[in-house]
Design an enzyme around this catalytic site. Sequence first.
Site, short mmCIF file in Angstrom:
data_model
loop_
_atom_site.label_atom_id
_atom_site.label_comp_id
_atom_site.label_asym_id
_atom_site.label_seq_id
_atom_site.Cartn_x
_atom_site.Cartn_y
_atom_site.Cartn_z
CD GLU A 88 -9.57 6.66 5.14
OE1 GLU A 88 -8.83 5.76 4.75
OE2 GLU A 88 -9.45 7.23 6.23
CB CYS A 120 -4.78 5.32 1.24
SG CYS A 120 -4.84 6.35 2.69
CG HIS A 242 -0.50 5.63 -0.32
ND1 HIS A 242 -1.44 6.60 -0.59
CD2 HIS A 242 -0.44 5.52 1.03
CE1 HIS A 242 -1.94 7.03 0.56
NE2 HIS A 242 -1.35 6.40 1.55
#
Lengths: 356, 132
Positions: A88, A120, A242
């Site tokens: 990103e 993400c 994550h």
Amino acid sequence: MMFGHGEKDVGIVTYGAYIPRFRILPEEIARVWGENGEAMKNGLMIFSKSVPYPDEDVITISVEAARNALARADLDPEEIGAVYVGSESHPYAVKPSGTIVAEAIGASHFITVADYEFACKAGTAAMQTSMGLVSSGMAKYSLAIGADTSQGAPGDALEYSASAGGAAFIIGKEGVIARINRTLSFTSDTPDFWRREGQPYPSHGGRFTGEPAYFRHVATCAGELMKVQGTQPSDYDFAVFHQPNGKFPTRVAQQLGFEKKQYETGLTTPYIGNTYSASMMIGLSAILDVAKPGQKVLGVAFGSGAGSDAFDITITDEMENYNKAAAPTVKSLVERSELLDYGRYAKFKGKIVMKE
Amino acid sequence: MANPRYWRENPSRYNLIGKRCENCGTVHFPPREICPKCRRKSIGKMKSHKLSGRGKVYSFTIVHEPMPDFSLMKPYIMAMVEMEEGVRLTGQIVDCEPARLSIGMEVEATLRKLGQEGSSGIIRYGYKFRPR
């Protein structure tokens, strides 16, 4: 299930990670903004975060990670058929990072390249696309990279976590060291975190980023994958999620029924911060650094907006012959560090307006 | 620098592609069409040669008055690096405090941003070196 069928004997052929060497401590950020550093550190479970040097960006980090992956494998870069870079923080809005990365690793010009964006989890979306290309026979090898030099507005809670790093996985059918038995995704329209076009810093929904976003997507995706595979947490040697901070992945792992010995190896955010698109992939790299043939890994990425990609992985016998020592381990990249004060950090991150 | 001029040199800047004289074996960087040692004997015998990226610091200087693209990195190190192939390259040394650097230190090439044409122009990438 609408997605995830059909992949057979596809997996990770080689991998490489990269983490810039500079770090800043939460206490130092808190000192500048009048916050309680100790509370931020313990609340987020982040003890330091990585900071890129002024000459590093997603392209240079991707190249480092991809070159580390290639150094470990006896693989001709001209056999790579696709390069996907998920991030990103692509340096260009128009001109794919992958064009420069492909050229810098010596790939052929007869390849397909695209940049991915899904907060993400853009790197794991690249892994899934690569699995499709390889299992269908459209490409022999496909390079999937997750890399970021993420932004957090000065003084915002994100500034304590947003860091920089990258991981590269070459997906193929031959010489697979970690077979991906199955992938599965869970996606919904959830406005937990976003950045509008042209804005330098992202916005987030505060506590809304927790239950309806991270926890719902990660837990549902992981749970569904285990249901489809007929597995349970105790079947896995390692689990990696994550890591927007240290706390969320720890809590979701415990909620799902994983024990500390299963999730601690892949938990790197407490020491390097949230590397966004690279977060779960660097954690998975740390696991591959130590995993042995026959061991099983559950990996679950999360991207705001929101979605999760889960992977059921088995380490193969090829791992015994794999030249792991040809590139630095995640542990050595984490340990190779130099602390910055807030002034140098602000300069390195371009937060100080300079005369052109 | 004009985009085409920069773009033409990308293979060398990204991947350290030089030329090797098949007549005497000398490796040249940046690439040359004729070997200055062998002259006409080298015509048609200059082959592309990718450097390993590994070398040693031959000499260095600390720059305190930087070019605009380097102002955030001041003071920074510029070094002559003797590559394994014998050819010497000039490049910045990163990931190294000036006080730590010494002549003979082993370094390896890495890809970094060399500069950019303001905030809307192209970003230039190329080799720099760091301690091994």
